[in-house]
Design a protein around this motif. Structure first.
Motif, PDB file in Angstrom:
ATOM      1  N   THR A   1      -8.000   2.071   2.045  1.00 34.73           N
ATOM      2  CA  THR A   1      -6.564   2.284   1.869  1.00 34.73           C
ATOM      3  C   THR A   1      -6.277   3.755   2.157  1.00 34.73           C
ATOM      4  O   THR A   1      -6.599   4.625   1.356  1.00 34.73           O
ATOM      5  CB  THR A   1      -6.139   1.935   0.430  1.00 34.73           C
ATOM      6  OG1 THR A   1      -6.635   0.645   0.104  1.00 34.73           O
ATOM      7  CG2 THR A   1      -4.642   1.928   0.297  1.00 34.73           C
TER       8      THR A   1
ATOM      9  N   GLY B   1      -9.772  -3.683  -3.381  1.00 30.81           N
ATOM     10  CA  GLY B   1      -9.020  -3.197  -2.217  1.00 30.81           C
ATOM     11  C   GLY B   1      -8.668  -4.317  -1.261  1.00 30.81           C
ATOM     12  O   GLY B   1      -7.545  -4.371  -0.730  1.00 30.81           O
TER      13      GLY B   1
ATOM     14  N   ARG C   1      -4.838  -5.537  -0.382  1.00 30.69           N
ATOM     15  CA  ARG C   1      -4.307  -5.586   0.981  1.00 30.69           C
ATOM     16  C   ARG C   1      -3.814  -6.990   1.348  1.00 30.69           C
ATOM     17  O   ARG C   1      -2.897  -7.132   2.155  1.00 30.69           O
ATOM     18  CB  ARG C   1      -5.380  -5.135   1.978  1.00 30.69           C
ATOM     19  CG  ARG C   1      -5.506  -3.643   2.083  1.00 30.69           C
ATOM     20  CD  ARG C   1      -6.373  -3.220   3.251  1.00 30.69           C
ATOM     21  NE  ARG C   1      -7.693  -3.848   3.251  1.00 30.69           N
ATOM     22  CZ  ARG C   1      -8.718  -3.468   2.497  1.00 30.69           C
ATOM     23  NH1 ARG C   1      -8.572  -2.460   1.672  1.00 30.69           N
ATOM     24  NH2 ARG C   1      -9.879  -4.078   2.578  1.00 30.69           N
TER      25      ARG C   1
END
Length: 129
Positions: A31, A91, A95
């Protein structure tokens, strides 16, 4: 001992630890916005540590605080290493748009993080006086 190094060397040490931390977090979370925010927070934390060092009763100078910052951030990076797969998982979920109510962080990962940061801060204290 380390606080007697020239200031450019200490600044390079602090910059290197910041870059290693930000690159590790970028690789683990994938990210880029988070990495940019962490970079700004690291710079602010470094400046804040230097300011707090000057305001303390013991009057730690900027060199000692740069050593402490570098070692503490390196300890944070090493302490977060065991939980990298968990960060990758969270993560990926973030996303994809998956939202959780709570993100669990197991106690064994917390212990590794705490021990690593405390040991590195102790080493920084010993090596900077």
């Amino acid at each position: 001992m380390l606080a007697q190094l020239p200031l450019p060397h200490l600044l390079l040490m602090a910059a290197f630890s910041t870059v290693v931390f930000c690159c590790a977090m970028d690789r683990w979370t994938k990210t880029h916005k988070l990495t940019a925010v962490l970079f700004v927070l690291c710079i602010g934390g470094c400046l804040g540590m230097v300011a707090v060092g000057r305001l303390q009763y013991q009057h730690w100078n900027a060199r000692q605080m740069l050593v402490l910052y570098s070692f503490a951030l390196t300890g944070l990076t090493v302490g977060l290493f065991p939980s990298r797969k968990l960060f990758m998982k969270y993560g990926d979920e973030w996303r994809r748009g998956v939202k959780r109510d709570t993100y669990e962080y197991p106690a064994r990962y917390q212990a590794a993080l705490y021990v690593s940061v405390i040991v590195m801060c102790f080493l920084a204290f010993v090596l900077s006086t």
